[in-house]
Design an enzyme around this catalytic site. Structure first.
Site, short mmCIF file in Angstrom:
data_model
loop_
_atom_site.label_atom_id
_atom_site.label_comp_id
_atom_site.label_asym_id
_atom_site.label_seq_id
_atom_site.Cartn_x
_atom_site.Cartn_y
_atom_site.Cartn_z
N PHE A 128 0.86 -1.19 0.00
CA PHE A 128 0.00 0.00 0.00
C PHE A 128 0.89 1.23 0.00
O PHE A 128 1.75 1.39 0.86
CB PHE A 128 -0.93 0.03 1.22
CG PHE A 128 -1.86 1.21 1.18
CD1 PHE A 128 -2.98 1.19 0.36
CD2 PHE A 128 -1.60 2.36 1.92
CE1 PHE A 128 -3.84 2.29 0.29
CE2 PHE A 128 -2.45 3.46 1.86
CZ PHE A 128 -3.57 3.42 1.04
N ASP A 213 9.24 2.67 1.39
CA ASP A 213 8.06 3.39 1.86
C ASP A 213 8.02 3.19 3.37
O ASP A 213 7.62 2.14 3.86
CB ASP A 213 6.80 2.82 1.20
CG ASP A 213 5.53 3.54 1.66
OD1 ASP A 213 5.59 4.24 2.70
OD2 ASP A 213 4.49 3.39 1.01
N LYS A 242 2.79 9.82 8.12
CA LYS A 242 2.06 9.44 9.34
C LYS A 242 2.56 10.08 10.65
O LYS A 242 2.06 11.11 11.03
CB LYS A 242 1.98 7.92 9.43
CG LYS A 242 1.03 7.37 8.33
CD LYS A 242 0.43 6.04 8.67
CE LYS A 242 -0.78 5.72 7.81
NZ LYS A 242 -0.48 5.08 6.53
C1 LIG Z 1 -0.74 5.33 5.08
C2 LIG Z 1 0.26 4.92 4.09
C3 LIG Z 1 0.43 5.63 2.88
C4 LIG Z 1 -0.48 6.74 2.45
O1 LIG Z 1 -0.49 7.81 3.34
P1 LIG Z 1 -1.61 8.97 3.21
O2 LIG Z 1 -1.15 9.99 4.18
O3 LIG Z 1 -2.91 8.33 3.57
O4 LIG Z 1 -1.61 9.42 1.81
C5 LIG Z 1 1.46 5.23 2.03
N1 LIG Z 1 2.26 4.21 2.34
C6 LIG Z 1 2.13 3.51 3.48
C7 LIG Z 1 3.07 2.39 3.79
C8 LIG Z 1 1.12 3.83 4.39
O5 LIG Z 1 0.97 3.13 5.51
#
Ligand SMILES: *Cc1c(COP(=O)(O)O)cnc(C)c1O
Length: 406
Positions: A128, A213, A242
């Protein structure tokens, strides 16, 4: 009737305020927060240092744009670089935006090297990376892509953990490998050190950018400031968001000077990115997290909680399959549907988050103490007992109905 676009299935629950690991609902009930607004409130709610940093900045200046210097953004960037592999930082406002930026850096690097055809990025099943069009294509989840037109080109997906599949997917147009050290949304699937180191070796052998990521894993969540530090792998590019602002929206792309050599004036931008309020929050979060012993304490509490959850899981095999995770990014893989487990937790006044693979994520703030961990475990145990009883009652009732039918 709400006028919010109904893209979320929301719980009928609202909060008035928070204190540390606790949230108080508008009806006055106290909830133990093992959700943290999806891994955001790493320092809990209403942390005095964060409140004071924002309050003080709010009285001075909120926003000036990136057409002027923002000294506190320069300071936050320097501190993030000092604490990591990186030499430069681009600030934005969310995780998806951070990953869009990371993808752009990886592609631009090859263009700057005279190989603009190298645009393809290898990503992993269950990943994700956000909800923008490019990050959705990178994540490759059909249910999120459906109805939004042709997916952005240039992403090749292979199974998570499968180094052979990665190697086979590398071609002359490959620019990068994009990976989460722990797949959070995907079900708290932990990448092994061998797998993540193998990716580094493949990137070195083929001249690829290794992009991590760390939107969810970063900022102490897995016990080190960044998850890749815990496994001894150094990326070229990394996305954060986050927990970076402790609840204030801020994201960041970090990279080495070499990886970022194509990012010259005009190549990327964000109106709000790294504004004085956001970087005040970011600097305050770092003040706390970089203090002596903070991350070690979070790591210890993560181990303690994981142990206790494993005991609970063993006691309730009809509800839980196993415990996974690293640091305070923990997951209970469930036997019963995870939404029912989360509802049962909520009945016990404990908040947790769903993830893929029928997992419930347990994400307390990094400041959670041992008493609160014990309390969380007690509530989870109680909820599991009730779920078992409900399942037992349903099973006990079934033969009777059969008998009536016969
Ligand atoms: C939450 C998340 C995102 C997206 O973050 P947003 O602030 O919702 O756009 C991308 N990568 C990872 C691994 C995430 O947990």
């Amino acid at each position: 009737m709400s006028h919010l676009m109904p893209t979320y299935a929301r719980a009928d629950l609202a909060f008035e305020r928070g204190e540390g690991a606790w949230l108080v609902s508008t009806t006055g009930e106290r909830y133990l927060d093992c959700h943290c607004g999806v891994a955001v409130n790493a320092l809990g709610h209403a942390h005095p240092a964060l409140v004071e940093a924002l309050r003080a900045q709010a009285e001075k200046v909120w926003h000036v744009s990136n057409l002027f210097r923002v000294p506190a953004a320069e300071r936050l960037a320097a501190r993030l670089c000092e604490a990591s592999f990186a030499d430069m930082v681009f600030f934005c406002n969310s995780g998806a935006e951070a990953m869009e930026g990371a993808i752009k850096v990886a592609r631009k690097y090859h263009a700057a090297n005279g190989q603009p055809e190298r645009v393809r990025i290898i990503t992993f099943e269950g990943a994700f990376h956000g909800r923008t069009l490019a990050t959705l294509a990178a994540g490759g989840q059909k249910k999120y892509l459906e109805g939004f037109g042709p997916p952005v080109e240039g992403f090749d997906q292979v199974p998570y953990g499968d180094l052979d599949a990665v190697e086979k997917a590398i071609g002359p147009e490959t620019a990068a490998i994009l990976v989460e050290a722990v797949q959070g949304e995907g079900g708290v699937r932990v990448g092994t050190p061998q797998f993540l180191r193998g990716l580094r070796d493949l990137c070195d052998a083929h001249g690829l950018m290794l992009v991590f990521d760390e939107v969810q894993t970063g900022m102490g969540r897995t016990g080190t400031l960044f998850a890749h530090q815990g496994v001894g792998v150094t990326p070229d590019v990394m996305g954060l968001a986050k927990a970076l602002g402790g609840g204030f929206p801020i994201g960041a792309v970090l990279c080495t000077a070499e990886a970022g050599k194509g990012m010259t004036p005009g190549t990327h931008g964000s109106t709000f990115g790294g504004n004085p309020l956001a970087v005040a929050a970011g600097n305050a979060v770092l003040d706390v997290m970089l203090a002596d012993g903070f991350l070690e304490a979070a790591q210890r509490r993560g181990l303690l909680l994981k142990q206790r959850l494993a005991e609970v899981s063993d006691r309730h095999p009809a509800v839980f399959r196993e415990v996974r995770g690293a640091g305070l990014l923990l997951g209970l893989a469930c036997v019963v549907p995870n939404d029912r487990v989360i509802a049962a937790f909520r009945d016990e006044k404990l908040l947790a988050v769903a993830a893929g693979d029928n997992v419930v994520r347990i994400l307390p703030p990094l400041i959670v103490d041992e008493t609160e961990i014990a309390e969380a475990v007690t509530r989870i145990d109680r909820a599991a007992t009730r779920l078992e009883r409900a399942a037992g009652a349903a099973q006990g009732a079934a033969p009777k109905l059969e008998g009536l039918k016969g």
